[in-house]
Structures are given as C-alpha cells and as structure tokens.
Scaffold this motif. Structure first.
Motif, PDB file in Angstrom:
ATOM      1  N   TRP A 195       2.755  25.479  -3.554  1.00  0.00           N
ATOM      2  CA  TRP A 195       2.485  25.124  -2.300  1.00  0.00           C
ATOM      3  C   TRP A 195       3.465  25.223  -1.335  1.00  0.00           C
ATOM      4  N   GLY A 196       3.469  26.109  -0.268  1.00  0.00           N
ATOM      5  CA  GLY A 196       4.477  26.506   0.340  1.00  0.00           C
ATOM      6  C   GLY A 196       4.620  25.279   1.526  1.00  0.00           C
ATOM      7  N   SER A 197       5.747  24.423   1.133  1.00  0.00           N
ATOM      8  CA  SER A 197       6.209  23.478   1.908  1.00  0.00           C
ATOM      9  C   SER A 197       7.587  22.779   1.289  1.00  0.00           C
ATOM     10  N   VAL A 198       8.446  22.424   2.467  1.00  0.00           N
ATOM     11  CA  VAL A 198       9.667  22.007   2.191  1.00  0.00           C
ATOM     12  C   VAL A 198       9.890  20.368   2.514  1.00  0.00           C
ATOM     13  N   ALA A 199       8.643  19.984   2.623  1.00  0.00           N
ATOM     14  CA  ALA A 199       8.491  18.575   3.098  1.00  0.00           C
ATOM     15  C   ALA A 199       8.748  17.853   1.714  1.00  0.00           C
ATOM     16  N   PRO A 200       9.160  16.483   1.893  1.00  0.00           N
ATOM     17  CA  PRO A 200       9.528  15.647   0.797  1.00  0.00           C
ATOM     18  C   PRO A 200       8.239  15.232  -0.086  1.00  0.00           C
ATOM     19  N   MET A 201       7.336  15.962  -0.242  1.00  0.00           N
ATOM     20  CA  MET A 201       5.982  15.636  -0.871  1.00  0.00           C
ATOM     21  C   MET A 201       5.316  16.818  -1.772  1.00  0.00           C
ATOM     22  N   CYS A 202       4.408  16.692  -2.375  1.00  0.00           N
ATOM     23  CA  CYS A 202       3.898  17.488  -3.346  1.00  0.00           C
ATOM     24  C   CYS A 202       2.473  17.075  -3.192  1.00  0.00           C
ATOM     25  N   ARG A 203       1.724  18.137  -3.966  1.00  0.00           N
ATOM     26  CA  ARG A 203       0.238  17.935  -4.096  1.00  0.00           C
ATOM     27  C   ARG A 203      -0.453  18.496  -5.341  1.00  0.00           C
ATOM     28  N   MET A 204      -1.386  17.476  -5.820  1.00  0.00           N
ATOM     29  CA  MET A 204      -2.155  18.180  -6.978  1.00  0.00           C
ATOM     30  C   MET A 204      -3.495  18.480  -6.615  1.00  0.00           C
ATOM     31  N   GLY A 205      -3.984  19.254  -5.457  1.00  0.00           N
ATOM     32  CA  GLY A 205      -5.156  19.282  -5.170  1.00  0.00           C
ATOM     33  C   GLY A 205      -5.464  20.460  -4.415  1.00  0.00           C
ATOM     34  N   TYR A 206      -6.342  20.485  -3.267  1.00  0.00           N
ATOM     35  CA  TYR A 206      -6.475  21.772  -2.523  1.00  0.00           C
ATOM     36  C   TYR A 206      -5.242  22.410  -2.012  1.00  0.00           C
ATOM     37  N   GLY A 207      -5.460  23.677  -1.489  1.00  0.00           N
ATOM     38  CA  GLY A 207      -4.720  24.207  -0.643  1.00  0.00           C
ATOM     39  C   GLY A 207      -3.260  24.771  -1.218  1.00  0.00           C
TER      40      GLY A 207
END
Length: 125
Positions: free
Chosen positions: A99-111
């Motif tokens: 997931w293209g992001s440099v925010a201090p977070m992550c995801r395990m779902g859509y997108g």
C-alpha cells in the motif's frame, strides 16, 4: 515489471515455525506499507499482519498475536513474517500486498496497490 514475490512456505508440523519473505522487484518498498494476508480453502482472504513503510507501526489480528512477527529490511527490499507455534488452522495460501503510504500506519484491508501470487503454508502432522 512491478512484482511482489512471496517465498518460504511449505509443510511444517504443528508447533513448528516458518519464515515467509515478500520481495519486491521493479520498485522500492521504502514508500509502501506491507500487509500479509491468508486464504483458507472455502473462506475469504483475511488480513494477518501489517507494517508501516518505516517499520515503526505493526498490527496483528488476534489469532496470530504472540505467535507471528512481521519485520522489514528496506535495504533488501523485503518484508518478513516469522510464524511460530503454528497450528493446523494456520494452513492456507499467504499473500503479501503493498500500500503506497509513508504515514505511520498500515492496513490489512481494501486499497492495496500490489499483490503477490502467494505461497502455500501447510501445517500438518
């Protein structure tokens, strides 16, 4: 060509360990959070764990907490999933996704932007 390639799956006995790898080619993982997912036959794909682009944030679903550890080595363009105390119900195809992001977070779902083709983990005696 932009690719994620999982490796490290195989057959292991209950209580055993495996380390999965997710290697990127054609792009750098420095700017991507990574999620690990699994799919059991007859069920929908589900998130297992994720890690932010800098490795500072990690998340786990309850059924793997204390047993699985996600980590990354951006110099090697690779993310790992160390799986310990494996159970038969951990059997499935494991996928990584970016997931293209440099925010201090992550995801395990859509997108998620890119997906690998998966590696099979079989936990059986």
């Amino acid at each position: 060509q932009l690719q994620l390639v999982e490796s490290g799956g195989g057959l292991v006995q209950p209580g055993g360990s495996l380390r999965l790898s997710c290697a990127a080619s054609g792009f750098t993982l420095d700017y991507y959070a990574i999620g690990w997912f699994r799919q059991v036959p007859g069920k929908e794909r589900e998130g297992v764990s994720c890690i932010s682009s800098d490795g500072g944030t990690t998340n786990y679903v309850d059924f793997v907490k204390g047993r699985f550890t996600i980590s990354r080595d951006n110099a090697k363009n690779t993310v790992y999933l160390q799986m310990n105390s494996l159970k038969p119900e951990d059997t499935g195809v494991y996928y990584c996704a970016a997931w293209g992001s440099v925010a201090p977070m992550c995801r395990m779902g859509y997108g998620m932007d890119y997906w690998g083709k998966g590696t099979l983990v079989t936990v059986s005696s």
